[in-house]
Design a protein around this motif. Structure first.
Motif, PDB file in Angstrom:
ATOM      1  N   VAL A  39       0.838  -1.198   0.000  1.00  0.00           N
ATOM      2  CA  VAL A  39       0.000   0.000   0.000  1.00  0.00           C
ATOM      3  C   VAL A  39       0.869   1.243   0.000  1.00  0.00           C
ATOM      4  CG1 VAL A  39      -2.044  -1.032   1.040  1.00  0.00           C
ATOM      5  CG2 VAL A  39      -0.238  -0.148   2.508  1.00  0.00           C
ATOM      6  N   MET A  40       0.363   2.288  -0.629  1.00  0.00           N
ATOM      7  CA  MET A  40       1.120   3.524  -0.805  1.00  0.00           C
ATOM      8  C   MET A  40       1.082   4.383   0.456  1.00  0.00           C
ATOM      9  SD  MET A  40       2.059   3.078  -3.974  1.00  0.00           S
ATOM     10  CE  MET A  40       2.031   1.315  -3.625  1.00  0.00           C
ATOM     11  N   GLY A  41       2.188   5.031   0.714  1.00  0.00           N
ATOM     12  CA  GLY A  41       2.242   6.013   1.793  1.00  0.00           C
ATOM     13  C   GLY A  41       2.126   5.439   3.182  1.00  0.00           C
ATOM     14  N   ARG A  42       2.262   4.117   3.329  1.00  0.00           N
ATOM     15  CA  ARG A  42       2.185   3.430   4.624  1.00  0.00           C
ATOM     16  C   ARG A  42       0.780   3.402   5.194  1.00  0.00           C
ATOM     17  NH1 ARG A  42       6.130   5.791   8.778  1.00  0.00           N
ATOM     18  NH2 ARG A  42       5.592   3.864   9.866  1.00  0.00           N
ATOM     19  N   TRP A  43      -0.204   3.977   4.508  1.00  0.00           N
ATOM     20  CA  TRP A  43      -1.568   3.966   5.015  1.00  0.00           C
ATOM     21  C   TRP A  43      -2.198   2.606   4.754  1.00  0.00           C
ATOM     22  CZ3 TRP A  43      -3.273   7.662   8.099  1.00  0.00           C
ATOM     23  CH2 TRP A  43      -2.677   8.922   8.032  1.00  0.00           C
ATOM     24  N   LEU A  44      -2.826   2.045   5.799  1.00  0.00           N
ATOM     25  CA  LEU A  44      -3.474   0.763   5.641  1.00  0.00           C
ATOM     26  C   LEU A  44      -4.719   0.890   4.757  1.00  0.00           C
ATOM     27  CD1 LEU A  44      -3.234  -0.617   9.278  1.00  0.00           C
ATOM     28  CD2 LEU A  44      -2.159  -1.588   7.259  1.00  0.00           C
ATOM     29  N   PRO A  45      -5.069  -0.146   4.017  1.00  0.00           N
ATOM     30  CA  PRO A  45      -6.327  -0.130   3.262  1.00  0.00           C
ATOM     31  C   PRO A  45      -7.505  -0.005   4.233  1.00  0.00           C
ATOM     32  CG  PRO A  45      -4.900  -1.926   2.548  1.00  0.00           C
ATOM     33  CD  PRO A  45      -4.308  -1.370   3.800  1.00  0.00           C
ATOM     34  N   PRO A  46      -8.621   0.586   3.790  1.00  0.00           N
ATOM     35  CA  PRO A  46      -8.892   1.041   2.423  1.00  0.00           C
ATOM     36  C   PRO A  46      -8.426   2.472   2.148  1.00  0.00           C
ATOM     37  CG  PRO A  46     -10.857   1.304   3.731  1.00  0.00           C
ATOM     38  CD  PRO A  46      -9.822   0.693   4.647  1.00  0.00           C
ATOM     39  N   PHE A  47      -7.686   3.087   3.103  1.00  0.00           N
ATOM     40  CA  PHE A  47      -7.262   4.475   2.919  1.00  0.00           C
ATOM     41  C   PHE A  47      -6.031   4.560   2.017  1.00  0.00           C
ATOM     42  CE2 PHE A  47      -9.140   3.930   7.172  1.00  0.00           C
ATOM     43  CZ  PHE A  47     -10.296   4.637   6.967  1.00  0.00           C
ATOM     44  N   GLY A  48      -5.120   3.628   2.153  1.00  0.00           N
ATOM     45  CA  GLY A  48      -3.963   3.603   1.282  1.00  0.00           C
ATOM     46  C   GLY A  48      -4.274   2.920  -0.029  1.00  0.00           C
ATOM     47  N   ILE A  49      -3.721   3.444  -1.110  1.00  0.00           N
ATOM     48  CA  ILE A  49      -3.913   2.838  -2.432  1.00  0.00           C
ATOM     49  C   ILE A  49      -3.110   1.546  -2.493  1.00  0.00           C
ATOM     50  CG2 ILE A  49      -3.554   3.118  -4.903  1.00  0.00           C
ATOM     51  CD1 ILE A  49      -3.865   6.149  -4.423  1.00  0.00           C
ATOM     52  N   ALA A  50      -3.787   0.451  -2.836  1.00  0.00           N
ATOM     53  CA  ALA A  50      -3.167  -0.864  -2.769  1.00  0.00           C
ATOM     54  C   ALA A  50      -2.767  -1.373  -4.145  1.00  0.00           C
ATOM     55  CB  ALA A  50      -4.120  -1.858  -2.110  1.00  0.00           C
ATOM     56  N   PHE A  51      -1.604  -2.009  -4.183  1.00  0.00           N
ATOM     57  CA  PHE A  51      -1.224  -2.874  -5.303  1.00  0.00           C
ATOM     58  C   PHE A  51      -1.345  -4.307  -4.791  1.00  0.00           C
ATOM     59  CE2 PHE A  51       0.158   0.781  -7.418  1.00  0.00           C
ATOM     60  CZ  PHE A  51       0.552   0.468  -8.712  1.00  0.00           C
ATOM     61  N   THR A  52      -2.169  -5.097  -5.439  1.00  0.00           N
ATOM     62  CA  THR A  52      -2.378  -6.481  -5.008  1.00  0.00           C
ATOM     63  C   THR A  52      -2.223  -7.406  -6.200  1.00  0.00           C
ATOM     64  OG1 THR A  52      -3.939  -5.776  -3.289  1.00  0.00           O
ATOM     65  CG2 THR A  52      -3.957  -8.104  -3.892  1.00  0.00           C
ATOM     66  N   ALA A  53      -1.367  -8.390  -6.057  1.00  0.00           N
ATOM     67  CA  ALA A  53      -1.139  -9.365  -7.125  1.00  0.00           C
ATOM     68  C   ALA A  53      -1.622 -10.727  -6.667  1.00  0.00           C
ATOM     69  CB  ALA A  53       0.336  -9.425  -7.487  1.00  0.00           C
ATOM     70  N   ASP A  54      -2.544 -11.322  -7.437  1.00  0.00           N
ATOM     71  CA  ASP A  54      -2.918 -12.717  -7.263  1.00  0.00           C
ATOM     72  C   ASP A  54      -2.492 -13.485  -8.507  1.00  0.00           C
ATOM     73  OD1 ASP A  54      -4.726 -11.787  -9.094  1.00  0.00           O
ATOM     74  OD2 ASP A  54      -6.516 -12.394  -7.996  1.00  0.00           O
ATOM     75  N   LEU A  55      -2.885 -14.742  -8.622  1.00  0.00           N
ATOM     76  CA  LEU A  55      -2.446 -15.543  -9.757  1.00  0.00           C
ATOM     77  C   LEU A  55      -2.926 -14.971 -11.085  1.00  0.00           C
ATOM     78  CD1 LEU A  55      -2.751 -19.250  -8.553  1.00  0.00           C
ATOM     79  CD2 LEU A  55      -0.681 -18.048  -9.266  1.00  0.00           C
ATOM     80  N   LEU A  56      -4.165 -14.475 -11.112  1.00  0.00           N
ATOM     81  CA  LEU A  56      -4.689 -13.908 -12.354  1.00  0.00           C
ATOM     82  C   LEU A  56      -3.863 -12.705 -12.796  1.00  0.00           C
ATOM     83  CD1 LEU A  56      -6.758 -13.544 -14.624  1.00  0.00           C
ATOM     84  CD2 LEU A  56      -8.195 -12.282 -12.998  1.00  0.00           C
ATOM     85  N   GLY A  57      -3.676 -11.740 -11.903  1.00  0.00           N
ATOM     86  CA  GLY A  57      -2.938 -10.531 -12.260  1.00  0.00           C
ATOM     87  C   GLY A  57      -1.494 -10.813 -12.611  1.00  0.00           C
ATOM     88  N   ALA A  58      -0.837 -11.690 -11.829  1.00  0.00           N
ATOM     89  CA  ALA A  58       0.575 -11.982 -12.087  1.00  0.00           C
ATOM     90  C   ALA A  58       0.754 -12.720 -13.410  1.00  0.00           C
ATOM     91  CB  ALA A  58       1.148 -12.810 -10.934  1.00  0.00           C
TER      92      ALA A  58
END
Length: 529
Positions: free
Chosen positions: A82-101
């Motif tokens: 997550v960007m800026g150290r803010w926890l989700p849902p406040f921080g913008i997340a990059f999340t990779a699962d099998l589909l995305g990867a």
């Protein structure tokens, strides 16, 4: 006056306090690398001789990063930063699962092949006007779209890849390119506007744009919020991006106009981003609403298949023909989304991965066939390619088999999976559409091989008349050989890819691991840049 409190603030509920593991950086490095390389190439825009080597080196590194990311996700499950150290849902997340990867890796391989092909296809003028910086920006957008965990940032990455694609499609500034770019831009901007409207509607309903948060909250809002309408907006927006019927007419009107390597990038990658977004939203976030829209999506899938297959059969221009093959493939992927079972979704994902390699390679084939035929794109003017380039003809034949879904190539397995999934739910008419479209695609590609390759061409003049090898040499044969080898390998040994896509589909049907990655039980989870 009150004394200042000496009690330290507890930031653990809002911020990530522990450093991320080094392996977690793999989820953001592909995007960061492409943006950095694009900026670096712009800084040396007057030294275009360095653009090609730097870009190819960067794309090789991108493939390695995506391969490492896929391995990590396959072994350890989804990973989030997550960007800026803010926890989700406040921080913008990059999340990779099998589909995305998996999609990111397939896109990187196709882009590497296109980058090598561009060394021969893009002249000094095209490089001077920014082909390789645009390519880096395009891959930043594609990688970001596959790896983001925030639906608004999915929109942002769509915009990034669209901006770069506008630059690529008009590279050369020929009248035909400007005309194609106008059609491409208008329809994509309409789709983007619908996407943005749907995002605003989504935020009004959920109060969040984090995909994992939406997946958690959707269960409790189905009785009170108009989620079917919201899902329908997303389906329409992504259908326009993917060139599905009845909003598919922009693709064959524009994809044949730029340089052939640009057409290859577009045909191999861009429509698959739309399919990916549709799978992510319809299958993972709103599966119940997708079920309500399944008949509409299935009808669109069948009509898309038929429109693409019949369009290919009617074409004389081989570039337009390949564009219609892209559309026919989109119909097959939509069929998997319409059915919605894990087996069908696995088939759709497998088809998308196969299509990335095959459609990119088919555009390379079209470009080299035209060069060998004296510069003509018309089947009426082509002929005798088999005599002048037997190895190229053999690779073309294998790719034609793959595109038609015939054994023993990679296109067979997703069509078998989608056909079986259709029959399992009693949708015999959808299965019939898959078979009929495959037959028509086979006929259209057989026509290409008979006319352009097997038939003699008396009085040939121009490039290739003496039977010499391609002017591009290894810069054309290497990427075509690489993609053909992948198509053959995964046709003969499909088990690893089948296992990966089945696990990816299962993860979409039950996104608990995805949600756990974004919202771990411990607020101290690492993974923050």
């Amino acid at each position: 006056m009150a004394a200042p409190s000496s009690t330290p603030a507890d930031l653990s509920a809002a911020l990530v306090l522990t450093p991320p593991p080094l392996a977690d950086w793999l989820v953001v490095l592909p995007v960061a690398l492409m943006i950095a390389l694009g900026a670096a190439l712009m800084m040396i825009r007057k030294s275009v001789r360095w653009h090609g080597p730097i870009a190819i080196s960067g794309l090789v590194l991108l493939v390695l990063l995506d391969l490492g990311l896929l391995w990590r996700v396959s072994v350890h499950g989804p990973v989030t930063m997550v960007m800026g150290r803010w926890l989700p849902p406040f921080g913008i997340a990059f999340t990779a699962d099998l589909l995305g990867a998996a999609m990111a890796l397939a896109a990187a391989v196709a882009a590497l092949a296109a980058g090598i092909f561009a060394l021969a296809d893009i002249d000094a003028g095209g490089r001077r006007y920014g082909f390789f910086p645009f390519l880096m920006l395009l891959m930043a957008g594609v990688s970001g779209a596959f790896l983001t965990g925030d639906i608004f940032n999915l929109y942002v990455w769509f915009e990034v890849l669209l901006i770069s694609s506008f630059g690529l499609i008009i590279l050369g500034s020929e009248p035909e390119q400007i005309d194609g770019a106008l059609k491409y831009a208008i329809l994509n901007l309409v789709g983007t506007t619908l996407f943005l409207i749907a995002i605003g509607y989504l935020y009004a309903v959920f109060g969040t744009l984090n995909m994992a948060d939406i997946a958690r909250k959707a269960v409790g809002l189905r009785d009170t919020a108009p989620l079917v309408t919201l899902t329908a907006l997303f389906v329409l927006a992504f259908a326009m991006k993917a060139a599905a019927f009845p909003v598919n007419f922009w693709l064959p009107a524009s994809y044949h106009t730029p340089r052939i390597v640009v057409s290859a990038l577009f045909g191999g990658l861009l429509t698959k981003v739309g399919i990916y977004a549709l799978i992510r939203v319809a299958i993972m976030l709103f599966p119940v609403e997708r079920e309500a829209l399944s008949l509409v999506i299935a009808v669109s899938a069948a009509l898309t298949m038929m429109a693409g297959a019949l369009g290919a059969l009617a074409q004389d221009d081989i570039r337009r023909l390949v564009g219609y093959l892209v559309i026919a493939g989109i119909g097959n992927m939509l069929a998997g989304v319409a059915i919605g079972t894990p087996a069908a979704v696995s088939g759709a994902i497998l088809y998308a991965l196969h299509s990335m390699a095959t459609m990119t390679a088919l555009y390379f084939v079209a470009g080299e066939a035209a060069r060998l035929g004296g510069g003509s794109w018309s089947l009426a003017a082509l002929g005798g390619i088999y005599r002048r380039a037997p190895w190229f003809s053999a690779a073309s034949f294998l790719l034609f088999l793959a595109a038609a879904g015939l054994p023993p190539l990679s296109g067979l397995w997703p069509k078998v999976a989608l056909l079986k999934a259709s029959l399992d739910i009693g949708a015999w008419w959808l299965g019939a559409a898959i078979l009929v479209s495959a037959f028509l695609v086979t006929v259209s590609l057989a026509r290409v091989f008979l006319l352009a390759y097997w038939r003699p061409q008396p009085g040939l003049t121009g490039a290739g008349a003496d039977g010499s090898a391609a002017a591009g040499g290894w810069r054309m044969s290497l990427p075509l050989g690489l993609l053909t080898a992948l198509v053959v390998f995964f046709g003969l040994m499909p088990e690893p890819l089948l296992d990966l896509t089945q696990r990816a589909a299962t993860g979409l049907a039950d996104p608990a691991a995805y949600v756990q990655s974004v919202f771990p039980t411990s607020a101290q989870k690492g993974g923050v840049p």
